[in-house]
Write an enzyme that holds these catalytic residues in place. Structure first.
Site, PDB file in Angstrom:
ATOM      1  N   GLN A 150       0.841  -1.199   0.000  1.00  0.00           N
ATOM      2  CA  GLN A 150       0.000   0.000   0.000  1.00  0.00           C
ATOM      3  C   GLN A 150       0.876   1.249   0.000  1.00  0.00           C
ATOM      4  OE1 GLN A 150      -3.156   0.150   2.918  1.00  0.00           O
ATOM      5  NE2 GLN A 150      -3.657   2.241   2.373  1.00  0.00           N
ATOM      6  N   PHE A 151       1.180   1.755  -1.186  1.00  0.00           N
ATOM      7  CA  PHE A 151       2.066   2.912  -1.290  1.00  0.00           C
ATOM      8  C   PHE A 151       1.449   4.154  -0.665  1.00  0.00           C
ATOM      9  CE2 PHE A 151      -0.493   4.072  -4.903  1.00  0.00           C
ATOM     10  CZ  PHE A 151      -0.338   5.445  -5.042  1.00  0.00           C
ATOM     11  N   THR A 152       0.127   4.209  -0.530  1.00  0.00           N
ATOM     12  CA  THR A 152      -0.519   5.401   0.019  1.00  0.00           C
ATOM     13  C   THR A 152      -0.193   5.620   1.493  1.00  0.00           C
ATOM     14  OG1 THR A 152      -2.586   4.230   0.482  1.00  0.00           O
ATOM     15  CG2 THR A 152      -2.406   5.345  -1.660  1.00  0.00           C
TER      16      THR A 152
END
Length: 148
Positions: free
Chosen positions: A78-80
């Site tokens: 999850q890059f966010t």
């Protein structure tokens, strides 16, 4: 690197309506990889994750680890998690690792986790995923700043 660790009784991840990863009792871990992260940093996070004692013992105290309870892992990229919201209302993701590097470290974490935990399920890197979980507690821990 950032890990959002949720103690769950069950969790799953689906892509295009198909379940690609599913666990029972254990941890759902959302994994964010930063631009400066390395395999050595990933090792430190994984050691902390596996050693966390956040399951209840017979006396109701959070004293047992994932191994102690035969728990499972669901690892989801999850890059966010690297969203920077300090300026304006549109998050910036410039601190997130580039996709190639982030995917390599995500796959590294999966390989290393499988060496220590019998059941390790995953999402699909870069996919539009739908994550479902039953958070047990709720109990959520954020692992970050372990690099130093």
């Amino acid at each position: 690197m950032k890990f959002v660790v949720q103690r769950v009784t069950e969790a799953s991840v689906a892509v295009e309506g198909k379940t690609v990863g599913e666990i029972g009792k254990g941890y759902l871990v959302l994994i964010g990889v930063g631009e400066l992260d390395t395999e050595e940093i990933a090792d430190r996070y994984l050691k902390k994750l596996i050693g966390l004692r956040i399951f209840e013992d017979a006396d109701g105290k959070t004293n047992l680890s994932l191994k102690d309870v035969g728990g499972e892992l669901l690892l989801v990229s999850q890059f966010t998690l690297y969203a920077n919201c300090k300026k304006g209302n549109r998050p910036s993701f410039i601190e997130a690792g580039n996709p190639e590097k982030a995917n390599a470290l995500y796959e590294y974490i999966i390989r290393k986790a499988k060496e220590q935990v019998p059941v390790v399920e995953t999402g699909i890197f870069g996919a539009d995923m739908k994550v479902s979980l039953v958070n047990d507690g709720p109990f959520t821990i954020i692992l970050e700043n372990l690099e130093k």
